[in-house]
Design a protein around this motif. Sequence first.
Motif, PDB file in Angstrom:
ATOM      1  N   TYR A  82       0.904  -1.307  -0.063  1.00  0.00           N
ATOM      2  CA  TYR A  82       0.045  -0.046  -0.095  1.00  0.00           C
ATOM      3  C   TYR A  82       1.015   1.236  -0.077  1.00  0.00           C
ATOM      4  N   ASP A  86      -3.281   5.740   4.476  1.00  0.00           N
ATOM      5  CA  ASP A  86      -4.755   5.971   4.062  1.00  0.00           C
ATOM      6  C   ASP A  86      -5.395   5.002   3.440  1.00  0.00           C
ATOM      7  N   SER A  87      -4.752   4.518   2.293  1.00  0.00           N
ATOM      8  CA  SER A  87      -5.282   3.420   1.537  1.00  0.00           C
ATOM      9  C   SER A  87      -5.154   2.065   2.207  1.00  0.00           C
ATOM     10  N   ARG A  90      -8.151   2.089   4.585  1.00  0.00           N
ATOM     11  CA  ARG A  90      -9.683   1.764   3.902  1.00  0.00           C
ATOM     12  C   ARG A  90      -9.580   0.485   3.653  1.00  0.00           C
TER      13      ARG A  90
END
Length: 281
Positions: A82, A86-87, A90
């Motif tokens: 990643y 944040d990604s 999520r």
Amino acid sequence: MDWLERMNNVLDYIEQNLDGEIDYKKMAEIAYTSEFHFSRMFSSISGIPLSEYIRRRRLTAAAFEIQKKDVRIIDIAAKYGYDSVDSFSRAFKKTHGMTPSAARKNGMQLKAFPKISFQISIKGDVEMEYRIENLDFELRIVGKGSPVKTSKAFKTIPSIWNNARKNGYMQKLIDMSWENPKCTLEGLLGVCGKEAAITDEEFEYFMGIRYDGETPSDMETLIIPPGTWAVFPNIPEAWKRLYSEWVPASGFELANLPCIECYYGPKHKPKHELWVPVRNR
């Protein structure tokens, strides 16, 4: 048994590379099949898209590491591919129902998606009709392509044909249709993937006909090289059984070309056929 062993070797390769690069071309090589067909074959026999399986396995491994409070979440995110916290957060929340930081609290319930394995299943009590066609010439197909999500293909493709019937495009293809056939691959054609490459989440469904005239301005031309094809009547049934039943027992491998759905004119028997590109093992 060789086929079964190869598919389980693919699963081992995925496990060994959860925290690194997973090469789709390498997986296809391990399975001894084409890049074009591998991800769809995997999804068909496992019941889950290849990319989703890899995502869940990585997030399962990440969840185990998050329990170790001395490992930073940003490092875990980077380890499993990643680009940002944040990604990663999520994706983690989508799978586990909570953020990575919340997962570190005592007593939190996480989800572990286990490694799958392929085993022998006794099937084939209903025979599959097929024939082998060797075409020593190029297939020149003209038409238009539409993007299709692999997971929704069985719903989306019929709607593409229905729209073509309503807006006159299907009639235009019929009016242009082949008049001097070289083989039985005639009628309206649906090419499942214009490009011979891995299309896990989405592929282009190319609706057209074989045509030797000048390509109309609102269409494009697709050339498929000479090859060998396994041909099955009844398209929906053939798709359901192709990867899990016919391929393992056939002695053939899937060639690196798209499959073609062929829909014939009125009173033709069968009404439609699935053409699958193959090569000797």
